[in-house]
Design a protein around this motif. Structure first.
Motif, PDB file in Angstrom:
ATOM      1  N   ASP A  34       0.819  -1.203   0.000  1.00 30.28           N
ATOM      2  CA  ASP A  34       0.000   0.000   0.000  1.00 30.28           C
ATOM      3  C   ASP A  34       0.857   1.260   0.000  1.00 30.28           C
ATOM      4  N   ASN A  35       2.143   1.115   0.330  1.00 34.51           N
ATOM      5  CA  ASN A  35       2.994   2.290   0.517  1.00 34.51           C
ATOM      6  C   ASN A  35       4.114   2.446  -0.499  1.00 34.51           C
ATOM      7  N   THR A  36       4.389   1.424  -1.311  1.00 37.68           N
ATOM      8  CA  THR A  36       5.525   1.472  -2.228  1.00 37.68           C
ATOM      9  C   THR A  36       5.091   1.087  -3.643  1.00 37.68           C
ATOM     10  N   CYS A  37       5.478   1.910  -4.609  1.00 40.72           N
ATOM     11  CA  CYS A  37       5.161   1.627  -6.012  1.00 40.72           C
ATOM     12  C   CYS A  37       6.389   1.893  -6.884  1.00 40.72           C
ATOM     13  N   SER A  38       6.468   1.159  -7.997  1.00 38.96           N
ATOM     14  CA  SER A  38       7.466   1.404  -9.036  1.00 38.96           C
ATOM     15  C   SER A  38       6.724   1.922 -10.254  1.00 38.96           C
ATOM     16  N   ILE A  39       7.257   2.974 -10.866  1.00 38.49           N
ATOM     17  CA  ILE A  39       6.598   3.631 -11.992  1.00 38.49           C
ATOM     18  C   ILE A  39       7.615   3.828 -13.113  1.00 38.49           C
ATOM     19  N   ASP A  97       2.587  13.535   1.311  1.00 42.81           N
ATOM     20  CA  ASP A  97       3.181  12.473   2.137  1.00 42.81           C
ATOM     21  C   ASP A  97       4.030  11.497   1.328  1.00 42.81           C
ATOM     22  N   THR A  98       4.166  11.715   0.029  1.00 42.96           N
ATOM     23  CA  THR A  98       4.825  10.747  -0.852  1.00 42.96           C
ATOM     24  C   THR A  98       6.223  11.223  -1.236  1.00 42.96           C
ATOM     25  N   THR A  99       7.194  10.325  -1.055  1.00 40.64           N
ATOM     26  CA  THR A  99       8.550  10.577  -1.519  1.00 40.64           C
ATOM     27  C   THR A  99       8.715   9.885  -2.859  1.00 40.64           C
ATOM     28  N   ILE A 100       9.166  10.634  -3.857  1.00 39.17           N
ATOM     29  CA  ILE A 100       9.370  10.109  -5.201  1.00 39.17           C
ATOM     30  C   ILE A 100      10.873  10.131  -5.474  1.00 39.17           C
ATOM     31  N   THR A 101      11.428   8.944  -5.779  1.00 40.38           N
ATOM     32  CA  THR A 101      12.854   8.806  -6.050  1.00 40.38           C
ATOM     33  C   THR A 101      13.053   8.475  -7.520  1.00 40.38           C
ATOM     34  N   CYS A 102      13.953   9.202  -8.161  1.00 39.50           N
ATOM     35  CA  CYS A 102      14.310   8.922  -9.549  1.00 39.50           C
ATOM     36  C   CYS A 102      15.382   7.835  -9.559  1.00 39.50           C
ATOM     37  N   ASP A 103      15.001   6.646  -9.983  1.00 39.82           N
ATOM     38  CA  ASP A 103      15.953   5.528 -10.029  1.00 39.82           C
ATOM     39  C   ASP A 103      16.777   5.563 -11.310  1.00 39.82           C
ATOM     40  N   VAL A 104      16.126   5.842 -12.432  1.00 38.47           N
ATOM     41  CA  VAL A 104      16.796   5.893 -13.729  1.00 38.47           C
ATOM     42  C   VAL A 104      16.237   7.078 -14.504  1.00 38.47           C
ATOM     43  N   VAL A 105      17.135   7.891 -15.063  1.00 37.99           N
ATOM     44  CA  VAL A 105      16.723   9.003 -15.925  1.00 37.99           C
ATOM     45  C   VAL A 105      17.273   8.718 -17.316  1.00 37.99           C
ATOM     46  N   GLY A 106      16.360   8.580 -18.285  1.00 34.64           N
ATOM     47  CA  GLY A 106      16.748   8.322 -19.671  1.00 34.64           C
ATOM     48  C   GLY A 106      16.309   9.460 -20.563  1.00 34.64           C
ATOM     49  N   ASP A 107      16.499   9.288 -21.863  1.00 33.40           N
ATOM     50  CA  ASP A 107      16.021  10.285 -22.822  1.00 33.40           C
ATOM     51  C   ASP A 107      14.508  10.221 -22.880  1.00 33.40           C
ATOM     52  N   ASP A 108      13.854  11.255 -22.394  1.00 35.90           N
ATOM     53  CA  ASP A 108      12.391  11.339 -22.356  1.00 35.90           C
ATOM     54  C   ASP A 108      11.745  10.153 -21.655  1.00 35.90           C
ATOM     55  N   SER A 109      12.427   9.610 -20.638  1.00 34.04           N
ATOM     56  CA  SER A 109      11.862   8.521 -19.837  1.00 34.04           C
ATOM     57  C   SER A 109      12.447   8.579 -18.437  1.00 34.04           C
ATOM     58  N   VAL A 110      11.710   8.001 -17.513  1.00 37.38           N
ATOM     59  CA  VAL A 110      12.171   7.968 -16.124  1.00 37.38           C
ATOM     60  C   VAL A 110      11.568   6.747 -15.435  1.00 37.38           C
ATOM     61  N   GLU A 111      12.334   6.176 -14.508  1.00 34.95           N
ATOM     62  CA  GLU A 111      11.860   5.098 -13.655  1.00 34.95           C
ATOM     63  C   GLU A 111      11.894   5.611 -12.223  1.00 34.95           C
ATOM     64  N   LEU A 112      10.766   5.492 -11.534  1.00 36.11           N
ATOM     65  CA  LEU A 112      10.611   6.062 -10.196  1.00 36.11           C
ATOM     66  C   LEU A 112      10.229   4.992  -9.189  1.00 36.11           C
ATOM     67  N   THR A 113      10.588   5.237  -7.943  1.00 41.20           N
ATOM     68  CA  THR A 113      10.067   4.481  -6.806  1.00 41.20           C
ATOM     69  C   THR A 113       9.380   5.483  -5.906  1.00 41.20           C
ATOM     70  N   THR A 114       8.162   5.159  -5.472  1.00 34.78           N
ATOM     71  CA  THR A 114       7.435   6.055  -4.576  1.00 34.78           C
ATOM     72  C   THR A 114       7.162   5.350  -3.258  1.00 34.78           C
ATOM     73  N   THR A 115       7.271   6.096  -2.183  1.00 31.74           N
ATOM     74  CA  THR A 115       6.954   5.571  -0.853  1.00 31.74           C
ATOM     75  C   THR A 115       6.169   6.615  -0.081  1.00 31.74           C
ATOM     76  N   ARG A 116       5.316   6.123   0.787  1.00 28.90           N
ATOM     77  CA  ARG A 116       4.594   7.021   1.703  1.00 28.90           C
ATOM     78  C   ARG A 116       4.363   6.251   2.995  1.00 28.90           C
ATOM     79  N   PRO A 117       4.227   6.984   4.104  1.00 27.52           N
ATOM     80  CA  PRO A 117       4.066   6.296   5.417  1.00 27.52           C
ATOM     81  C   PRO A 117       2.788   5.495   5.497  1.00 27.52           C
TER      82      PRO A 117
END
Length: 117
Positions: A34-39, A97-117
């Protein structure tokens, strides 16, 4: 005999035009808890965020996110929660309440991990 050939060529032309256009914008999200997602975002369309930015709003979200721009190995500009934030690979930013972390930054693309308490 010419009609089937013409129909096949017409269908092939439509697919040739439609496939590159649809490949420009892609979106996927997977929430392990419920608290962690990959995008993964490619392109600049708005997408529904998988969980609300505010932890008190449960699991269904009306929040949106989009990638404004990104440069391979450089910086991504992300619009989330009505705010534009920048991040580089490994850096994070906060939306409510959500922290968004950029895991990978590409050309016009990004992979994120999100967490919230």
């Amino acid at each position: 005999m010419r009609r089937p050939t013409r129909a096949v060529l017409s269908a092939a032309a439509i697919v040739a035009v439609a496939v590159p256009l649809s490949a420009c914008d892609t979106w996927s999200s997977k929430c392990d808890t419920d608290n962690t997602c990959s995008i993964k975002i490619s392109g600049d369309q708005f997408n529904d965020f998988p969980r609300p930015y505010d932890k008190d709003h449960g699991l269904e979200s009306a929040d949106r996110i989009r990638l404004v721009s990104a440069t391979q190995g450089g910086e991504a500009l992300i619009q989330a929660g009505g705010v534009e934030s920048t991040c580089t690979q490994g850096s994070s930013f906060q939306i409510v309440d959500t922290t968004i972390t950029c895991d990978v930054v590409g050309d016009d693309s990004v992979e994120l991990t999100t967490t919230r308490p």
